[in-house]
Scaffold this motif. Sequence first.
Motif, mmCIF file in Angstrom:
data_model
loop_
_atom_site.group_PDB
_atom_site.id
_atom_site.type_symbol
_atom_site.label_atom_id
_atom_site.label_comp_id
_atom_site.label_asym_id
_atom_site.label_seq_id
_atom_site.Cartn_x
_atom_site.Cartn_y
_atom_site.Cartn_z
ATOM 1 N N THR A 70 7.426 14.897 -0.914
ATOM 2 C CA THR A 70 6.857 13.942 -0.168
ATOM 3 C C THR A 70 7.891 12.616 -0.181
ATOM 4 O OG1 THR A 70 4.557 12.944 0.170
ATOM 5 C CG2 THR A 70 6.047 12.790 -2.378
ATOM 6 N N ALA A 71 7.504 11.533 1.023
ATOM 7 C CA ALA A 71 8.390 10.524 0.817
ATOM 8 C C ALA A 71 7.119 9.471 1.594
ATOM 9 C CB ALA A 71 9.217 10.659 2.214
ATOM 10 N N THR A 72 7.530 7.888 0.874
ATOM 11 C CA THR A 72 6.725 6.993 1.239
ATOM 12 C C THR A 72 8.777 6.171 1.838
ATOM 13 O OG1 THR A 72 7.490 6.001 -1.171
ATOM 14 C CG2 THR A 72 5.715 6.826 -1.145
ATOM 15 N N GLY A 73 7.184 4.872 2.396
ATOM 16 C CA GLY A 73 8.126 4.024 3.187
ATOM 17 C C GLY A 73 8.704 4.437 4.898
ATOM 18 N N ASN A 112 0.435 -0.848 0.469
ATOM 19 C CA ASN A 112 0.331 -0.223 0.062
ATOM 20 C C ASN A 112 1.404 1.389 -0.070
ATOM 21 O OD1 ASN A 112 -3.188 0.597 -0.004
ATOM 22 N ND2 ASN A 112 -2.440 1.932 2.189
ATOM 23 N N LEU A 113 -0.309 1.826 -1.371
ATOM 24 C CA LEU A 113 1.019 3.374 -0.710
ATOM 25 C C LEU A 113 1.277 4.467 0.134
ATOM 26 C CD1 LEU A 113 3.219 5.060 -2.979
ATOM 27 C CD2 LEU A 113 1.297 5.702 -3.827
ATOM 28 N N ALA A 114 1.700 5.406 0.805
ATOM 29 C CA ALA A 114 0.771 5.741 2.001
ATOM 30 C C ALA A 114 2.238 7.441 1.864
ATOM 31 C CB ALA A 114 0.947 6.085 2.932
ATOM 32 N N PHE A 115 1.794 8.720 1.427
ATOM 33 C CA PHE A 115 2.206 9.712 1.145
ATOM 34 C C PHE A 115 2.839 10.835 2.631
ATOM 35 C CE2 PHE A 115 0.993 9.518 -2.998
ATOM 36 C CZ PHE A 115 2.109 9.287 -3.438
ATOM 37 N N ALA A 116 3.389 10.810 3.050
ATOM 38 C CA ALA A 116 4.118 11.196 4.402
ATOM 39 C C ALA A 116 5.056 12.248 4.254
ATOM 40 C CB ALA A 116 4.869 10.679 5.658
ATOM 41 N N ALA A 117 4.616 13.447 5.077
ATOM 42 C CA ALA A 117 5.859 14.443 5.324
ATOM 43 C C ALA A 117 5.734 15.684 4.345
ATOM 44 C CB ALA A 117 7.071 14.649 5.836
ATOM 45 N N THR A 118 5.041 15.960 3.474
ATOM 46 C CA THR A 118 4.652 16.562 2.547
ATOM 47 C C THR A 118 4.411 18.134 2.666
ATOM 48 O OG1 THR A 118 3.187 14.150 1.258
ATOM 49 C CG2 THR A 118 3.329 16.439 0.174
ATOM 50 N N THR A 119 5.413 18.308 1.307
ATOM 51 C CA THR A 119 5.589 20.065 1.061
ATOM 52 C C THR A 119 4.719 20.505 -0.301
ATOM 53 O OG1 THR A 119 7.100 20.330 2.881
ATOM 54 C CG2 THR A 119 7.412 21.706 1.170
ATOM 55 N N PHE A 120 3.660 21.036 -0.441
ATOM 56 C CA PHE A 120 3.348 21.741 -2.185
ATOM 57 C C PHE A 120 4.719 23.078 -2.238
ATOM 58 C CE2 PHE A 120 0.408 18.902 -0.461
ATOM 59 C CZ PHE A 120 0.074 17.756 -1.038
ATOM 60 N N GLY A 138 11.774 3.720 8.086
ATOM 61 C CA GLY A 138 12.824 3.623 8.024
ATOM 62 C C GLY A 138 13.736 3.718 7.222
ATOM 63 N N ASP A 139 14.385 2.509 6.903
ATOM 64 C CA ASP A 139 15.706 1.871 5.875
ATOM 65 C C ASP A 139 14.909 2.213 4.566
ATOM 66 O OD1 ASP A 139 17.905 1.998 7.994
ATOM 67 O OD2 ASP A 139 17.718 0.123 7.295
ATOM 68 N N ARG A 140 13.706 1.800 4.360
ATOM 69 C CA ARG A 140 12.842 1.833 2.668
ATOM 70 C C ARG A 140 11.835 2.925 2.550
ATOM 71 N NH1 ARG A 140 12.333 -3.194 1.197
ATOM 72 N NH2 ARG A 140 12.516 -4.684 2.335
ATOM 73 N N THR A 141 12.458 3.837 3.567
ATOM 74 C CA THR A 141 12.361 5.803 3.405
ATOM 75 C C THR A 141 12.521 5.920 1.447
ATOM 76 O OG1 THR A 141 12.065 6.094 5.589
ATOM 77 C CG2 THR A 141 12.402 7.933 3.691
ATOM 78 N N LEU A 142 11.695 7.087 0.988
ATOM 79 C CA LEU A 142 12.318 6.722 -0.548
ATOM 80 C C LEU A 142 11.483 8.014 -0.760
ATOM 81 C CD1 LEU A 142 13.211 5.913 -3.399
ATOM 82 C CD2 LEU A 142 11.021 5.242 -3.734
ATOM 83 N N ARG A 143 12.034 9.108 -1.196
ATOM 84 C CA ARG A 143 11.831 10.993 -1.549
ATOM 85 C C ARG A 143 11.879 10.844 -2.412
ATOM 86 N NH1 ARG A 143 11.715 13.264 3.029
ATOM 87 N NH2 ARG A 143 11.052 15.131 2.167
ATOM 88 N N HIS A 144 10.461 11.260 -2.843
ATOM 89 C CA HIS A 144 10.182 11.791 -4.649
ATOM 90 C C HIS A 144 9.614 13.213 -4.564
ATOM 91 C CE1 HIS A 144 8.011 7.320 -4.513
ATOM 92 N NE2 HIS A 144 8.038 8.077 -3.285
ATOM 93 N N ALA A 145 10.059 13.835 -5.640
ATOM 94 C CA ALA A 145 9.693 14.983 -6.636
ATOM 95 C C ALA A 145 8.511 14.784 -7.543
ATOM 96 C CB ALA A 145 11.272 15.516 -6.655
ATOM 97 N N LEU A 146 7.253 14.809 -6.897
ATOM 98 C CA LEU A 146 6.650 14.713 -7.906
ATOM 99 C C LEU A 146 6.271 15.721 -8.705
ATOM 100 C CD1 LEU A 146 4.141 13.199 -4.970
ATOM 101 C CD2 LEU A 146 5.537 12.103 -6.505
ATOM 102 N N LEU A 147 4.996 15.681 -9.859
ATOM 103 C CA LEU A 147 5.192 16.683 -10.734
ATOM 104 C C LEU A 147 3.917 16.219 -11.015
ATOM 105 C CD1 LEU A 147 7.017 19.348 -12.411
ATOM 106 C CD2 LEU A 147 5.060 18.246 -13.312
ATOM 107 N N PHE A 148 2.996 17.074 -10.847
ATOM 108 C CA PHE A 148 1.338 17.524 -11.558
ATOM 109 C C PHE A 148 0.368 17.956 -12.202
ATOM 110 C CE2 PHE A 148 0.825 14.886 -6.967
ATOM 111 C CZ PHE A 148 -0.001 13.378 -7.877
ATOM 112 N N THR A 149 -0.411 17.546 -12.844
ATOM 113 C CA THR A 149 -0.330 18.758 -14.509
ATOM 114 C C THR A 149 -1.369 18.619 -14.645
ATOM 115 O OG1 THR A 149 0.119 17.314 -16.397
ATOM 116 C CG2 THR A 149 2.357 18.804 -15.217
ATOM 117 N N GLN A 150 -2.009 19.712 -14.863
ATOM 118 C CA GLN A 150 -3.778 19.957 -15.874
ATOM 119 C C GLN A 150 -3.574 20.651 -16.801
ATOM 120 O OE1 GLN A 150 -6.145 22.690 -13.507
ATOM 121 N NE2 GLN A 150 -7.887 21.607 -13.547
ATOM 122 N N ALA A 151 -4.299 19.792 -18.021
ATOM 123 C CA ALA A 151 -4.179 20.613 -19.374
ATOM 124 C C ALA A 151 -4.666 21.308 -20.394
ATOM 125 C CB ALA A 151 -4.567 19.185 -19.938
ATOM 126 N N GLY A 152 -6.588 21.517 -18.558
ATOM 127 C CA GLY A 152 -6.633 22.745 -19.628
ATOM 128 C C GLY A 152 -7.848 22.319 -18.804
#
Length: 327
Positions: free
Chosen positions: A122-125, A98-106, A127-141
């Motif tokens: 944001t981050a998922t996972g 299951n995917l869960a985001f934590a410590a998110t800054t927009f 302890g040692d499995r923590t993975l950072r993400h640089a998410l980019l969302f777009t809206q076409a119109g």
Amino acid sequence: MAARTQVPLVPLTGCLLAAALTAGCSGGSSAEAAKPRGAPALTKAQAQQVLASYAATANRAGRGLDGRALRAIEADPQLSMDTAALKLGRAVRQRPPNLAFAATTFYVPRLTGYPRWFAADTATGKGDRTLRHALLFTQAGEGAPWLLTADPYPSEQALNKVALDRDGFATPVDPHAKDLAVPPGKLAQAHAALLTDGPRAGGASVLADGAKTSETYKALKQGERTLAGRGVTLSSRFSPAPYKVYALRTKDRGALVWYVLKQNEAYSATKRGRLAVSGDLVGLAPASAARTRLDTTVLVQYLATVPPKGRATVNGMYRKAIAAHGS
């Protein structure tokens, strides 16, 4: 993204190259006015809702290993890459946790038109499995859905370098901005030249040495020599992928940039049995498809910081093979 963040990528054919590679802006101008221009793409509360909705649908897609479900929440290049990751998951019978985001800054930019977009650190996972993400969302119109378009993994908290105005919003940087060491729109071409022809290639000097630039090139060349010793010839070329470049102004008047490369690989062998569809390519072609020839297409997302002067540093990436054809 949910599917591939939890399904580990195993090495490519030859067990060499994936490990080596793993070691559009709307609004704004090259010199932004002192007063903020445009309107925020959305509120931060709305951005949180977008992220929560994305996670819920991505988890459903992951449980069913259903790439079709991703079409409602992702756009290319992310869609093609994560769809391929789900094919790998089906082939190896491994569903993502299951995917869960934590410590998110927009980071929401002020924009004057479409596509509208925003980023999230944001981050998922755990302890040692923590993975950072640089998410980019777009809206076409207007009225279009918000879709996850890119998600390179930053090797550091690169997004905390983004500058915010007094209301907490970010400023987009035009791909053709000339007040930087290199315009954001030219990063992909420079990076492709470096990975294909080496650090001395034309334009490659704008990129700093590092694990995702000069060291990757060296590892690729070593991989080619190793494969040659096994009777396999590898040809690998990189080029800018046909996707928008997005960039945000940083506190030092530089820019944080999202861009994408395409890698075309061609493996050949004179004897059958030297090639196999394995590792990251599983699920993209039948296991026995490669007899004496194997051609692959790979997309690589990058996140880079560009200073006003000096050399750009690549500090994030996500790589995934999306197609394989054997003969």
